[in-house]
Design a protein around this motif. Structure first.
Motif, PDB file in Angstrom:
ATOM      1  N   PHE A 238      -2.865   1.291 -11.784  1.00 37.87           N
ATOM      2  CA  PHE A 238      -4.000   1.815 -11.026  1.00 37.87           C
ATOM      3  C   PHE A 238      -3.571   2.363  -9.661  1.00 37.87           C
ATOM      4  O   PHE A 238      -4.099   3.381  -9.192  1.00 37.87           O
ATOM      5  CB  PHE A 238      -5.034   0.697 -10.834  1.00 37.87           C
ATOM      6  N   HIS A 239      -2.605   1.702  -9.038  1.00 41.93           N
ATOM      7  CA  HIS A 239      -2.252   2.143  -7.682  1.00 41.93           C
ATOM      8  C   HIS A 239      -1.448   3.450  -7.686  1.00 41.93           C
ATOM      9  O   HIS A 239      -1.090   3.957  -6.624  1.00 41.93           O
ATOM     10  CB  HIS A 239      -1.522   1.039  -6.903  1.00 41.93           C
TER      11      HIS A 239
ATOM     12  N   LEU B  23      -2.903   6.010  -9.035  1.00 44.81           N
ATOM     13  CA  LEU B  23      -4.010   6.976  -9.027  1.00 44.81           C
ATOM     14  C   LEU B  23      -4.713   6.954  -7.675  1.00 44.81           C
ATOM     15  O   LEU B  23      -4.641   5.955  -6.935  1.00 44.81           O
ATOM     16  CB  LEU B  23      -5.024   6.630 -10.121  1.00 44.81           C
ATOM     17  N   TYR B  24      -5.416   8.029  -7.382  1.00 41.71           N
ATOM     18  CA  TYR B  24      -6.320   8.105  -6.226  1.00 41.71           C
ATOM     19  C   TYR B  24      -5.606   7.772  -4.912  1.00 41.71           C
ATOM     20  O   TYR B  24      -6.137   7.045  -4.070  1.00 41.71           O
ATOM     21  CB  TYR B  24      -7.522   7.175  -6.457  1.00 41.71           C
TER      22      TYR B  24
ATOM     23  N   ARG C 272       0.764   9.144   6.071  1.00 39.47           N
ATOM     24  CA  ARG C 272       1.166   7.760   6.171  1.00 39.47           C
ATOM     25  C   ARG C 272       1.374   7.303   7.600  1.00 39.47           C
ATOM     26  O   ARG C 272       1.338   6.126   7.886  1.00 39.47           O
ATOM     27  CB  ARG C 272       2.435   7.512   5.376  1.00 39.47           C
ATOM     28  N   ALA C 273       1.597   8.220   8.497  1.00 39.30           N
ATOM     29  CA  ALA C 273       1.829   7.797   9.863  1.00 39.30           C
ATOM     30  C   ALA C 273       0.607   7.981  10.740  1.00 39.30           C
ATOM     31  O   ALA C 273       0.682   7.777  11.942  1.00 39.30           O
ATOM     32  CB  ALA C 273       2.990   8.595  10.442  1.00 39.30           C
TER      33      ALA C 273
ATOM     34  N   ASN D  69       6.086   8.992  -2.182  1.00 39.40           N
ATOM     35  CA  ASN D  69       4.624   9.160  -2.214  1.00 39.40           C
ATOM     36  C   ASN D  69       4.171  10.609  -2.193  1.00 39.40           C
ATOM     37  O   ASN D  69       3.222  10.968  -1.491  1.00 39.40           O
ATOM     38  CB  ASN D  69       3.975   8.407  -1.053  1.00 39.40           C
TER      39      ASN D  69
ATOM     40  N   MET E  19       0.847  -1.196   0.000  1.00 40.91           N
ATOM     41  CA  MET E  19       0.000   0.000   0.000  1.00 40.91           C
ATOM     42  C   MET E  19       0.872   1.232   0.000  1.00 40.91           C
ATOM     43  O   MET E  19       1.763   1.377   0.805  1.00 40.91           O
ATOM     44  CB  MET E  19      -0.890  -0.011   1.254  1.00 40.91           C
ATOM     45  N   ARG E  20       0.627   2.113  -0.959  1.00 43.43           N
ATOM     46  CA  ARG E  20       1.336   3.371  -0.986  1.00 43.43           C
ATOM     47  C   ARG E  20       0.698   4.287   0.028  1.00 43.43           C
ATOM     48  O   ARG E  20      -0.507   4.317   0.196  1.00 43.43           O
ATOM     49  CB  ARG E  20       1.256   3.992  -2.376  1.00 43.43           C
ATOM     50  N   ARG E  21       1.500   5.055   0.710  1.00 43.70           N
ATOM     51  CA  ARG E  21       0.983   5.944   1.735  1.00 43.70           C
ATOM     52  C   ARG E  21       1.386   7.363   1.396  1.00 43.70           C
ATOM     53  O   ARG E  21       2.562   7.671   1.312  1.00 43.70           O
ATOM     54  CB  ARG E  21       1.545   5.563   3.105  1.00 43.70           C
TER      55      ARG E  21
ATOM     56  N   GLU F 230       9.226   5.295  -2.439  1.00 40.21           N
ATOM     57  CA  GLU F 230       8.403   5.323  -1.229  1.00 40.21           C
ATOM     58  C   GLU F 230       8.074   6.745  -0.791  1.00 40.21           C
ATOM     59  O   GLU F 230       7.475   6.954   0.258  1.00 40.21           O
ATOM     60  CB  GLU F 230       9.129   4.595  -0.085  1.00 40.21           C
TER      61      GLU F 230
ATOM     62  N   GLY G  38      -3.276   5.822  -4.256  1.00 40.66           N
ATOM     63  CA  GLY G  38      -3.076   4.393  -4.074  1.00 40.66           C
ATOM     64  C   GLY G  38      -4.363   3.599  -4.161  1.00 40.66           C
ATOM     65  O   GLY G  38      -4.337   2.382  -4.245  1.00 40.66           O
ATOM     66  N   GLY G  39      -5.481   4.282  -4.076  1.00 39.53           N
ATOM     67  CA  GLY G  39      -6.759   3.600  -4.182  1.00 39.53           C
ATOM     68  C   GLY G  39      -7.149   2.832  -2.936  1.00 39.53           C
ATOM     69  O   GLY G  39      -8.089   2.045  -2.968  1.00 39.53           O
ATOM     70  N   ASP G  40      -6.437   3.047  -1.854  1.00 40.60           N
ATOM     71  CA  ASP G  40      -6.747   2.273  -0.653  1.00 40.60           C
ATOM     72  C   ASP G  40      -7.115   3.171   0.528  1.00 40.60           C
ATOM     73  O   ASP G  40      -7.034   2.753   1.681  1.00 40.60           O
ATOM     74  CB  ASP G  40      -5.570   1.361  -0.278  1.00 40.60           C
TER      75      ASP G  40
END
Lengths: 283, 108
Positions: A228-229, A231-232, A8-9, A203, A1-3, A201, A234-236
């Motif tokens: 796709f990851h 965009l958005y 991210r923290a 991001n 997962m990209r943060r 990393e 990471g989408g997650d």
């Protein structure tokens, strides 16, 4: 997962945030004059007309960002630098924003263009006074970015070298807008522009002008659609995570560019298919 | 106060570093590309039809009410293609695109 660099923290820091809050609560009296006893005779009373919000942008840091732009101009030799205000909260009114550089004894108005971009004048007194760059909006209602634009590009495209420089300038200038002063503080302590902009990393989030559906890179004969990851954010992102991301209301305009990948030259053209583009039809 | 701040910095640094860890992105549901091509028609296919045919998959829903859906399909030369759909507020597929695997893609 990209943060995203801005959030991210978030979950891991919650406990520490609470600890910091507890620490901050040890000194509330200065912010609440009504709870203070009347000053004793002979003690001088000082009226504070402006208290810097810890999330206000540092004028010194933004000037350092401009200096970084000059030093790294080879990434985008034809480009000019502006800064830009972007919405972060769903209710913020992005029209008629007033921007000022405010020091202890100086106030410098900063004209804001209709697209909410601006340039920052250099002012030695403001530098000496460690002034803040302040907008007449709640600080958490907007986010800020550098805008490095090479003129003459095809409409709807960006240049990768411009994006590389946007990241370096944006990080140097401390522009990424976080939910808590704490995040900005710890982020500045642990993430240099090089760490963020030269690493997969890192991001660093970029925003398109309209909701984006696909991003394509072109350099010479090489063409690739970003996965796709990219965009958005990471989408997650979940609903409870979004408030920690400065992509909060720009999620559908958010993308990562592979600025760390030197396999893509600075002249790489980044093009976008937007969600509202008309479907391609056969000739 | 300084000691307390130092402790807070240490805790935050540790927490931040732990928060920087990344993992592979969550893939979309794998489908047969030929069946996908046969069933998905922008402007006509609905959310319910997608769910019935291929099942749920990785989805990003936006404030606008639009949503991006990601399916994947095994590619002939190895790796997988991405099949990305944009669904409108009405739940109908508005756009579709495919991303083939590239030699530069990281190994899964």
């Amino acid at each position: 997962m990209r943060r995203p660099v801005s959030r991210r923290a978030a979950p891991a820091l919650l406990g520490a945030v609470l600890a910091w809050t507890a620490h901050a609560q040890t000194a509330p009296a200065a912010a609440n004059p009504s709870s203070q006893p009347a000053p004793a005779a002979g003690i001088q009373t000082v009226t504070v007309t402006y208290t810097r919000d810890p999330v206000d942008k540092s004028y010194r840091k933004m000037i350092r960002g401009m200096e970084r732009f000059q030093r790294e101009h080879a990434l985008a030799p034809q480009a000019t630098l502006r800064f830009r205000l972007l919405p972060r909260s769903p209710t913020v009114d992005m029209h008629g924003i007033l921007l000022r550089v405010i020091g202890d004894h100086i106030t410098v108005p900063v004209p804001v263009a209709p697209d909410n971009s601006f340039t920052l004048p250099r002012n030695e007194q403001a530098l000496q006074e460690d002034a803040a760059v302040v907008a007449n909006r709640k600080t958490t209602s907007m986010t800020w970015r550098a805008q490095v634009m090479t003129p003459g590009l095809p409409p709807g495209t960006r240049r990768l070298g411009d994006l590389r420089l946007e990241c370096l300038v944006g990080m140097e200038a401390g522009l990424v807008s976080n939910s808590s002063p704490l995040f900005g503080w710890i982020s500045n302590a642990l993430t240099s522009p090089e760490q963020v902009c030269n690493s997969a990393e890192g991001n660093f989030l970029f925003f398109t002008e309209r909701p984006v559906f696909a991003v394509t890179l072109r350099a010479g004969d090489r063409t690739e659609v970003l996965p796709f990851h990219f965009l958005y954010a990471g989408g997650d992102q979940t609903r409870d995570m979004l408030p920690f991301c400065d992509c909060q209301v720009l999620l559908d305009r958010t993308y990562y560019a592979p600025i760390w990948d030197r396999g893509w030259p600075d002249d790489t053209l980044v093009s976008f298919e937007f969600m509202d583009d008309a479907p391609e039809t056969a000739p | 106060m300084n000691a307390r701040r130092t402790v807070a910095v240490g805790a935050l640094a540790a927490a931040l570093l732990s928060g920087c860890a990344t993992r592979a992105p969550e893939p979309g549901t794998s489908v047969a590309e030929a069946r996908f091509d046969a069933l998905v028609v922008p402007g006509r296919t609905t959310r319910a039809e997608l769910l019935a045919a291929f099942g749920p998959t990785k989805t990003v829903v936006f404030d606008s009410g639009m949503a991006a859906w990601l399916y994947t399909a095994p590619a002939a030369g190895g790796g997988h293609a991405e099949l990305v759909l944009l669904l409108g507020r009405d739940g109908i597929v508005k756009k579709m695109r495919k991303r083939p695997p590239y030699p530069t893609d990281p190994a899964p």
